[in-house]
Design a protein around this motif. Sequence first.
Motif, PDB file in Angstrom:
ATOM      1  N   ILE A 161       0.836  -1.199   0.000  1.00 50.48           N
ATOM      2  CA  ILE A 161       0.000   0.000   0.000  1.00 50.48           C
ATOM      3  C   ILE A 161       0.871   1.249   0.000  1.00 50.48           C
ATOM      4  O   ILE A 161       0.601   2.218  -0.725  1.00 50.48           O
ATOM      5  CB  ILE A 161      -0.951  -0.004   1.207  1.00 50.48           C
ATOM      6  N   ALA A 162       1.935   1.244   0.803  1.00 49.48           N
ATOM      7  CA  ALA A 162       2.809   2.419   0.871  1.00 49.48           C
ATOM      8  C   ALA A 162       3.456   2.714  -0.478  1.00 49.48           C
ATOM      9  O   ALA A 162       3.584   3.884  -0.865  1.00 49.48           O
ATOM     10  CB  ALA A 162       3.882   2.202   1.940  1.00 49.48           C
ATOM     11  N   GLU A 163       3.865   1.667  -1.203  1.00 49.63           N
ATOM     12  CA  GLU A 163       4.500   1.878  -2.504  1.00 49.63           C
ATOM     13  C   GLU A 163       3.489   2.294  -3.559  1.00 49.63           C
ATOM     14  O   GLU A 163       3.747   3.195  -4.367  1.00 49.63           O
ATOM     15  CB  GLU A 163       5.215   0.604  -2.949  1.00 49.63           C
ATOM     16  N   SER A 164       2.315   1.633  -3.585  1.00 44.55           N
ATOM     17  CA  SER A 164       1.322   1.893  -4.624  1.00 44.55           C
ATOM     18  C   SER A 164       0.558   3.196  -4.409  1.00 44.55           C
ATOM     19  O   SER A 164       0.090   3.811  -5.362  1.00 44.55           O
ATOM     20  CB  SER A 164       0.323   0.731  -4.691  1.00 44.55           C
ATOM     21  N   ARG A 165       0.464   3.627  -3.144  1.00 37.55           N
ATOM     22  CA  ARG A 165      -0.326   4.827  -2.827  1.00 37.55           C
ATOM     23  C   ARG A 165       0.508   5.737  -1.918  1.00 37.55           C
ATOM     24  O   ARG A 165       0.243   5.839  -0.708  1.00 37.55           O
ATOM     25  CB  ARG A 165      -1.642   4.435  -2.169  1.00 37.55           C
ATOM     26  N   PRO A 166       1.516   6.409  -2.499  1.00 35.12           N
ATOM     27  CA  PRO A 166       2.438   7.218  -1.682  1.00 35.12           C
ATOM     28  C   PRO A 166       1.772   8.399  -0.994  1.00 35.12           C
ATOM     29  O   PRO A 166       2.361   8.980  -0.073  1.00 35.12           O
ATOM     30  CB  PRO A 166       3.493   7.666  -2.697  1.00 35.12           C
ATOM     31  N   GLY A 167       0.573   8.767  -1.396  1.00 39.46           N
ATOM     32  CA  GLY A 167      -0.117   9.875  -0.758  1.00 39.46           C
ATOM     33  C   GLY A 167      -0.740   9.522   0.576  1.00 39.46           C
ATOM     34  O   GLY A 167      -1.199  10.407   1.314  1.00 39.46           O
ATOM     35  N   LEU A 168      -0.762   8.236   0.919  1.00 42.06           N
ATOM     36  CA  LEU A 168      -1.364   7.792   2.171  1.00 42.06           C
ATOM     37  C   LEU A 168      -0.287   7.531   3.219  1.00 42.06           C
ATOM     38  O   LEU A 168       0.824   7.105   2.894  1.00 42.06           O
ATOM     39  CB  LEU A 168      -2.179   6.516   1.937  1.00 42.06           C
ATOM     40  N   SER A 169      -0.629   7.762   4.469  1.00 43.95           N
ATOM     41  CA  SER A 169       0.270   7.482   5.585  1.00 43.95           C
ATOM     42  C   SER A 169      -0.026   6.079   6.100  1.00 43.95           C
ATOM     43  O   SER A 169      -1.167   5.770   6.451  1.00 43.95           O
ATOM     44  CB  SER A 169       0.050   8.506   6.699  1.00 43.95           C
ATOM     45  N   VAL A 170       0.994   5.219   6.137  1.00 40.34           N
ATOM     46  CA  VAL A 170       0.811   3.812   6.512  1.00 40.34           C
ATOM     47  C   VAL A 170       1.553   3.516   7.809  1.00 40.34           C
ATOM     48  O   VAL A 170       2.739   3.823   7.944  1.00 40.34           O
ATOM     49  CB  VAL A 170       1.304   2.869   5.394  1.00 40.34           C
ATOM     50  N   THR A 171       0.840   2.912   8.756  1.00 42.59           N
ATOM     51  CA  THR A 171       1.423   2.491  10.033  1.00 42.59           C
ATOM     52  C   THR A 171       1.228   0.995  10.202  1.00 42.59           C
ATOM     53  O   THR A 171       0.133   0.473   9.958  1.00 42.59           O
ATOM     54  CB  THR A 171       0.769   3.228  11.214  1.00 42.59           C
ATOM     55  N   LEU A 172       2.275   0.300  10.615  1.00 38.84           N
ATOM     56  CA  LEU A 172       2.213  -1.132  10.868  1.00 38.84           C
ATOM     57  C   LEU A 172       2.335  -1.373  12.371  1.00 38.84           C
ATOM     58  O   LEU A 172       3.316  -0.975  12.997  1.00 38.84           O
ATOM     59  CB  LEU A 172       3.343  -1.858  10.130  1.00 38.84           C
ATOM     60  N   VAL A 173       1.318  -2.021  12.947  1.00 40.41           N
ATOM     61  CA  VAL A 173       1.305  -2.323  14.371  1.00 40.41           C
ATOM     62  C   VAL A 173       1.831  -3.737  14.568  1.00 40.41           C
ATOM     63  O   VAL A 173       1.220  -4.709  14.109  1.00 40.41           O
ATOM     64  CB  VAL A 173      -0.116  -2.191  14.961  1.00 40.41           C
ATOM     65  N   ALA A 174       2.976  -3.862  15.260  1.00 38.90           N
ATOM     66  CA  ALA A 174       3.640  -5.156  15.431  1.00 38.90           C
ATOM     67  C   ALA A 174       3.640  -5.543  16.910  1.00 38.90           C
ATOM     68  O   ALA A 174       4.047  -4.758  17.767  1.00 38.90           O
ATOM     69  CB  ALA A 174       5.075  -5.090  14.914  1.00 38.90           C
ATOM     70  N   ARG A 175       3.195  -6.755  17.195  1.00 36.20           N
ATOM     71  CA  ARG A 175       3.132  -7.190  18.595  1.00 36.20           C
ATOM     72  C   ARG A 175       4.505  -7.578  19.141  1.00 36.20           C
ATOM     73  O   ARG A 175       4.665  -7.784  20.343  1.00 36.20           O
ATOM     74  CB  ARG A 175       2.174  -8.364  18.741  1.00 36.20           C
ATOM     75  N   ARG A 176       5.505  -7.671  18.291  1.00 34.80           N
ATOM     76  CA  ARG A 176       6.864  -8.007  18.715  1.00 34.80           C
ATOM     77  C   ARG A 176       7.830  -7.197  17.863  1.00 34.80           C
ATOM     78  O   ARG A 176       7.429  -6.234  17.206  1.00 34.80           O
ATOM     79  CB  ARG A 176       7.112  -9.502  18.534  1.00 34.80           C
ATOM     80  N   GLU A 177       9.100  -7.538  17.888  1.00 34.67           N
ATOM     81  CA  GLU A 177      10.054  -6.854  17.024  1.00 34.67           C
ATOM     82  C   GLU A 177       9.710  -7.123  15.571  1.00 34.67           C
ATOM     83  O   GLU A 177       9.320  -8.236  15.211  1.00 34.67           O
ATOM     84  CB  GLU A 177      11.472  -7.349  17.327  1.00 34.67           C
ATOM     85  N   LEU A 178       9.865  -6.117  14.733  1.00 37.65           N
ATOM     86  CA  LEU A 178       9.547  -6.271  13.315  1.00 37.65           C
ATOM     87  C   LEU A 178      10.388  -7.381  12.698  1.00 37.65           C
ATOM     88  O   LEU A 178      11.614  -7.376  12.799  1.00 37.65           O
ATOM     89  CB  LEU A 178       9.816  -4.956  12.577  1.00 37.65           C
ATOM     90  N   GLY A 179       9.718  -8.364  12.068  1.00 36.48           N
ATOM     91  CA  GLY A 179      10.424  -9.469  11.425  1.00 36.48           C
ATOM     92  C   GLY A 179      11.100 -10.396  12.401  1.00 36.48           C
ATOM     93  O   GLY A 179      12.144 -10.987  12.082  1.00 36.48           O
ATOM     94  N   ALA A 180      10.510 -10.579  13.583  1.00 38.09           N
ATOM     95  CA  ALA A 180      11.139 -11.373  14.646  1.00 38.09           C
ATOM     96  C   ALA A 180      11.596 -12.762  14.205  1.00 38.09           C
ATOM     97  O   ALA A 180      12.674 -13.212  14.623  1.00 38.09           O
ATOM     98  CB  ALA A 180      10.189 -11.486  15.836  1.00 38.09           C
ATOM     99  N   PRO A 181      10.848 -13.499  13.373  1.00 37.04           N
ATOM    100  CA  PRO A 181      11.302 -14.855  12.998  1.00 37.04           C
ATOM    101  C   PRO A 181      12.460 -14.864  12.001  1.00 37.04           C
ATOM    102  O   PRO A 181      13.022 -15.933  11.737  1.00 37.04           O
ATOM    103  CB  PRO A 181      10.042 -15.483  12.366  1.00 37.04           C
TER     104      PRO A 181
END
Length: 425
Positions: free
Chosen positions: A180-200
Motif C-alpha cells: 500500500i505504501a509503494e502503490s499509494r504514496p499519498g497515504l500514511s501507513v502504520t504497521l502495528v507489530a506485537r513483537r520486534e519487526l520481522g522477529a522470525p
Amino acid sequence: MKHRIVVLGAGYAGAYVAGTLARRLDVAEVGITVVNAEPDFVQRLRLHQLAAGQEISAPPLADVFAGTGVRLRLARVTAVDPERRVVAIAESDGASGRGRGDGGSGGDGAITYDTLVYALGSRGATHGVPGVTQHAFDVAARSSALRLRACLDGLDARGDGGSVVVVGDGLTGIETATEIAESRPGLSVTLVARRELGAPLSAGARGHLRRACDRLGVTVLEHTGAAAVEAGRVLCVDGSVLASDATVWTAGFAVAPIAATAGLDVAADGRIVVDRTMRSVSHPDVYAVGDSAHAIGDSGLPLPMSCASAGYTGRQATAAIVARLTGGKVTHTGLEYVGNHISLGRLDGVLQMVDHDAKAKPRFLGGRKAARIKAGILRMSLWTTSHPTFGLPTRRHRLATAPPAPTTKAAVRPVENANGEATRG
C-alpha cells in the motif's frame, strides 16, 4: 456405480488435488466433483496487491477444469456429515454469474461422497478483539480485498491524504503495509507489530526489512497490539490511540468451525488432525489438505498455513488416495518447509531459508532478485493451477476389484502398517 470423490474448495490445494486425481484415475470408475463458492480461482497470495490497486488475474474455474472430467459445483459448504458421507451446500453468491461448471449452481441441497477431500482453507482471525468485524478490512478473501481497494481509492480521491493502519506483523501484514505504501504514496501507513519487526527472520533480513519500511515511509510500532478497533481509530494495548481512515486486520488466520461441528478430530485451532498421508485420524474416508489440515511435517512440527504447505499436503493426499483406491502401495512424499518469500512492494523482497527446526538460517537474499524470485513463484503457481493436469502421467489407473470400504466410526482409527496400508486399530 462410480466411486464419488468430492473436493471441498478450489484454492491452491483443492484445485491441484482435483486435477491430479482426474488425470490419474479412470473416469469410467471415478466421478470427481469440486465444490467452491467462487466462480474464479483466487490468487490469495496476491490479494494485498489487489487491495493496493493492481490488476490480478482470476481464471474462471470452469476453464481451469475444462476437459478434465471434473464437475464444478458453485456453492457454499454449510455442513459435513461424515457418518452419512453427506455435504450440505447452499447456492453461492457467485453461482448466478459467469464460470458455471457442468454442475451449475444447483441451489441448496446435499452431495454424497465415498472419499472427501477437505480443502476449505482459512479466513482472517479476529481473536475476539472488539470492532474488528465492524470496522476493519482484511485481505483474506477477494471480496474483502476489493472493499479495501474501494476505500483506498476514496482516500486517494480526497486529495488530502489519509491514514492506513495495518494490524499484524506476520508475512501478510508486512506485505500489505509495504504494498500500500509503494502503490499509494499519498497515504500514511502504520504497521502495528506485537513483537520486534520481522522477529522470525535472521538479523540481516530484519535489518533489510526495517530499511525497506523506512524507504517506503511505513511507520512501525513494535511491541504492541490492537485492543479495539473503532470507526476512525485503533486503540492499542499500550494505551495509545491511532487515527485510521482504513484499518487493515492481518493478525493471523483461522479455519471455519465446519470440521469441528461435524465431529472430525481437530486440533485446538480447528484444523483437521491427519496422519502422515493426510487422512483424518477419526474418519478414514476424509482427507484434509492445505490450511485445513493439522499435518506434522518432516521436522516434527505442524506445517504452517501457507501455499507451500498446500502443495506438500496436496501431493501427499493425492498419492495416498490413488494408491488406496487402486490397490497400490502408499508412498510418503516430502513434507519439508524450507523458507519464506516476502514481497516488499514490486521492486524489493526477502528470501529467508529456514533449518530443519524451522529457525531462520543466518544468510538471506534481499532486494530485486528476491522480488523476482517471489514473482516467479506466484506466476508458476497460477500457471500450474490453471493447467491442473499438465505434465502428469497419462496412464489412468483402474480401481481395485474390491476396494475395502472405509469405516466412518469415530471409535475405529486407521493404523498404517509397514506398507502404508490402512488397518484397524
